[in-house]
Design an enzyme around this catalytic site. Structure first.
Site, PDB file in Angstrom:
ATOM      1  N   SER A  24      51.674  46.816  40.485  1.00  0.00           N
ATOM      2  CA  SER A  24      50.902  45.587  40.337  1.00  0.00           C
ATOM      3  C   SER A  24      51.275  44.838  39.057  1.00  0.00           C
ATOM      4  CB  SER A  24      49.408  45.930  40.386  1.00  0.00           C
ATOM      5  OG  SER A  24      48.614  44.782  40.462  1.00  0.00           O
ATOM      6  N   HIS A  58      52.624  43.435  45.180  1.00  0.00           N
ATOM      7  CA  HIS A  58      51.682  43.028  46.235  1.00  0.00           C
ATOM      8  C   HIS A  58      51.009  41.730  45.834  1.00  0.00           C
ATOM      9  CE1 HIS A  58      48.207  44.153  43.815  1.00  0.00           C
ATOM     10  NE2 HIS A  58      48.755  45.326  43.585  1.00  0.00           N
TER      11      HIS A  58
END
Length: 236
Positions: free
Chosen positions: A127, A150
Site C-alpha cells: 500500500s 491497490h
C-alpha cells in the site's frame, strides 16, 4: 645605543617570523584535515532507519500494534539532513501500509534529501509502503519480500456523493504520480495493476514478489543487506 636598537629590531623580526611560521603550520594542519574529511568516505556516518508495522497517522493505533510514527521520523530526517557528519541513510522497510497522508509526507521528505539514500524491502512494502520504497535514490528487495499495489480505500462512514469519489481519485492520483515519478513503472501500467481483480481475495490489486517488482520497474535490484550497504557507500 645603536647596538641595542639593532638587537631589539632583530628580536622583533625573529618573533614575527616565528609567529608567521606557526600560523602557516596551523593552516597546513587545517587544510590536511579538510582534505582527509572530504576524501575519506569512511569518516562519514551511515544512518539506519526502520519503517515497520503500520504507518501511524493523525490517530493513534492500538498499543499492541507495531507502528512507525511519522511525527517521530520527520524530525529525525531533518536532523540527519542538517548533520555534516552524516553520509547517507539506509531504510529497512517491512510495512503493511497505513495512513496515506503520513506515508506520502515521509516519502516526499526522503526524496527531497541531499544525503544519499537507499531502501531495502526485507519483508513487505504494501500500500503506502510502495511510495516509501521508491522514494530513495536506489532501492533493493529481497527475493521473498512482497509489495502490494491497490486502489485507495477508506474505513468508516462515507458520504455517498460524487464529491467523495472525486476526492478518492485525487488521493490516488497523488500516489500514482509519486510512484511513477520515482520508479521505472509507467503510470498506465501502475493503474492497471491497482485494479486487477484476479489476485487478491475480496479486494483489487497486484502482489509482486521479489524479482517481479524489479521486472515491473518498481524496484531497482534484488539484493540483501550487503548489497544495500555497498550501494550506499558507492553513492556517498
Amino acid at each position: 645605543m645603536e647596538d641595542l636598537l639593532m638587537d631589539i629590531k632583530e628580536n622583533k623580526k625573529a618573533d614575527t617570523d616565528k609567529a608567521d611560521k606557526e600560523k602557516q603550520d596551523n593552516a597546513d594542519i587545517m587544510d590536511f584535515g579538510h582534505l582527509t574529511l572530504n576524501q575519506g568516505n569512511e569518516k562519514k556516518k551511515i544512518e539506519l532507519m526502520t519503517i515497520i508495522g503500520e504507518i501511524e497517522g493523525h490517530d493513534c493505533l492500538a498499543p499492541s500494534s507495531k507502528t512507525t510514527k511519522y511525527e517521530h521520523v520527520l524530525p529525525a530526517l531533518a536532523k540527519i539532513e542538517d548533520d555534516n557528519d552524516a553520509g547517507g541513510i539506509l531504510f529497512l522497510i517491512n510495512t503493511v501500509g497505513g495512513d496515506v497522508s503520513a506515508g506520502l509526507a515521509l516519502a516526499e521528505m526522503i526524496s527531497s534529501m541531499s544525503k544519499p539514500t537507499v531502501s531495502l524491502v526485507v519483508g513487505d512494502s504494501h500500500s503506502i509502503g510502495v511510495p516509501l520504497a521508491v522514494s530513495t535514490d536506489y532501492s533493493f528487495i529481497t527475493p521473498t519480500a512482497t509489495m502490494i499495489v491497490h486502489p485507495v480505500r477508506m474505513n468508516g462512514t462515507i458520504i455517498g456523493a460524487p464529491q467523495t469519489f472525486d476526492y478518492f481519485k485525487m488521493i490516488q492520483d497523488r500516489i500514482v504520480d509519486f510512484i511513477s515519478g520515482h520508479s521505472r513503472l509507467p503510470k498506465e501500467r501502475l493503474e492497471k495493476m491497482m485494479i486487477n481483480p484476479g489476485i487478491l481475495t475480496k479486494d483489487l490489486g497486484t502482489i509482486l514478489v521479489g524479482r517481479q517488482a524489479v521486472e515491473e520497474g518498481l524496484i531497482d535490484e534484488v539484493g540483501g543487506i550487503s548489497k544495500a550497504f555497498a550501494k550506499l557507500r558507492e553513492l556517498m
